[in-house]
Enzyme design. Sequence first.
Site, PDB file in Angstrom:
ATOM      1  N   HIS A  69      47.741  41.427  41.682  1.00 23.52           N
ATOM      2  CA  HIS A  69      48.839  40.672  42.581  1.00 23.52           C
ATOM      3  C   HIS A  69      48.039  40.539  44.443  1.00 23.52           C
ATOM      4  CE1 HIS A  69      52.297  41.404  40.198  1.00 23.52           C
ATOM      5  NE2 HIS A  69      51.460  42.408  39.792  1.00 23.52           N
ATOM      6  N   CYS A 110      49.456  37.938  37.280  1.00 24.44           N
ATOM      7  CA  CYS A 110      50.207  38.992  36.436  1.00 24.44           C
ATOM      8  C   CYS A 110      50.914  38.281  35.227  1.00 24.44           C
ATOM      9  CB  CYS A 110      50.479  40.446  37.037  1.00 24.44           C
ATOM     10  SG  CYS A 110      50.692  41.490  35.899  1.00 24.44           S
ATOM     11  N   GLU A 134      49.703  39.239  46.335  1.00 26.21           N
ATOM     12  CA  GLU A 134      49.971  39.655  46.790  1.00 26.21           C
ATOM     13  C   GLU A 134      50.755  40.898  47.778  1.00 26.21           C
ATOM     14  OE1 GLU A 134      50.914  38.734  44.464  1.00 26.21           O
ATOM     15  OE2 GLU A 134      52.671  40.415  43.770  1.00 26.21           O
TER      16      GLU A 134
END
Length: 533
Positions: free
Chosen positions: A184, A76, A186
């Site tokens: 993202h 990002c 994660e």
Amino acid sequence: MILILDFGSQTTQLIGRRIRDLGVYAEIIPGDGPLPDLAGAEGLVLSGSPESVYAPEGPVPDPKIYRAGLPLLGVCYGLQRMTADLGGQVEALPKQEYGGVTVAVDLPPGDSFFSGFDQAVSLEEIKSQIIPQNSKTVSITAWMSHGDTLTRLAPGFREYGRSETGFPAVVAHESKPWYGLQFHPEAAHCERGREILAGFVFGVCRCKTEWTMERYIETAGAGIAEKVGKHPVVLLISGGVDSAVTAALLLKTLPAEQVHLMYMDTGLMRKDETQRVESNLKRLGRGLHIIHCEEAFLNALKGVTDPERKRKIIGDLFVEIQEREVRNLNLPEEYFLAQGTLYTDLIESGKGVGNKARVIKSHHNVGSPLIEAKRRAGRLIEPLDRLYKDEARRLGTLLGLDEAVVRRHPFPGPGLAVRIIGEATREACEILREADALYLRELRRRGLYDDIWQAFAVLLPVRTVGLAGDARRYGRVLALRAITSADGMTAEVYPFPMKDLLEIATLITNARPEIGRVVYDISSKPPATIEWE
Ligand code: XMP
């Protein structure tokens, strides 16, 4: 080891956690601070950020990262940062993009980074550094949260994936091991997120799976022993998992007579907490200093309704009483203070390693002046401050703590005070304590407790109309909360079986006549937090 440059995103810690879950040690460092020795690093991840690269506050890394010869992964803001630093262009989107977005990716042959995107490739294959042989186009639902986009790639970069909304989503350098994701990986909801990170960690950085909790016990233990030497260590036990695991780790590392466990009965604890703490710690083979200070806390909270003020008052009083009680122990001035602070406590208080992490709520265990003073003096130890809740639990099990202790739902430091909206009076504490105990007892009895990450009751300062026989009655409102989560950073509402919910509500109103109405909180985090205050 993978180093993560933190630019202040709320999800930076999650990147570290995901990588560690893959069995590789990851460390987070400030993204705009001086770079440490990179000798031990196999790769760098550039995190997200609430800032924009073109804003003056936008954090800038040391340009040495581009000359270190290491693999880079920009996530990002991290990708936007690389793009801006290396001669590309980043601009604001007309509208912020948030949530699940489909991304189509052209997977080139010969680059192991991309095996993470391919649904046909397993995590085990990625770990063994499989190299894709054929080109292929796949599509995944990625998790976006950005207000800026790349409008021109930096020289040498190529776009491999684009979002359905028309923005570059996956880029890679043509000759260097540099990659960038607009989304993202994660985030728990990112499809193939774990595998995509694995593609970078194993496929590009060539890491091996060597990070385990057994190893953590060794390294953290050695760190504690070296830091405290022969000085006494005082640990405040809260009744929660974190301080119990910290106690177990200290007792595993240091001679028992060096460790002083202290527990304050603040009057803001759950039902029967004091007895429970006492019996659990006896099992660890260690006595406990119990301080009864309910009066002091309730007096200090008289008339206080502002949540942050409540937290501050409780935090300060904790420290004041602790100071006094430690003096009574007649320990030398250089005693150490230990705390069960977790990674998530730090990030949520804006004390994360990045300079930009934002303050959401002051957790009492990181906000008080005395603790900050101890920290500055180098006499504070927080051996769990690199761990997430589930890692701390695994550590607790390994250290021989009882499963019932390890699996207990988290409980906030300021206790029931932040679950009583408005003034935390003795009467309100009493009502909430009983109702909460009933709620948790029922969850255990019905086999629901372990499916839930955290459940509790909240007492509202609202009175509503009800009926007692033929008479109107103005009863209080009790809210029930139950959430599922991996680490408390984000949370989903527990999809409560309706039958159980209705039965529990009836049990509570029958048992506690002061409660006229029960409601269920159906807010996820974000936008709500788990606690109400
Ligand atoms: P929130 O409400 O911030 O909570 O979504 C995230 C997790 O942290 C716990 N919590 C605290 N824990 N001291 C603590 O030790 C505190 O002051 C505190 N405040 C919230 C909360 O119960 C949840 O598990």
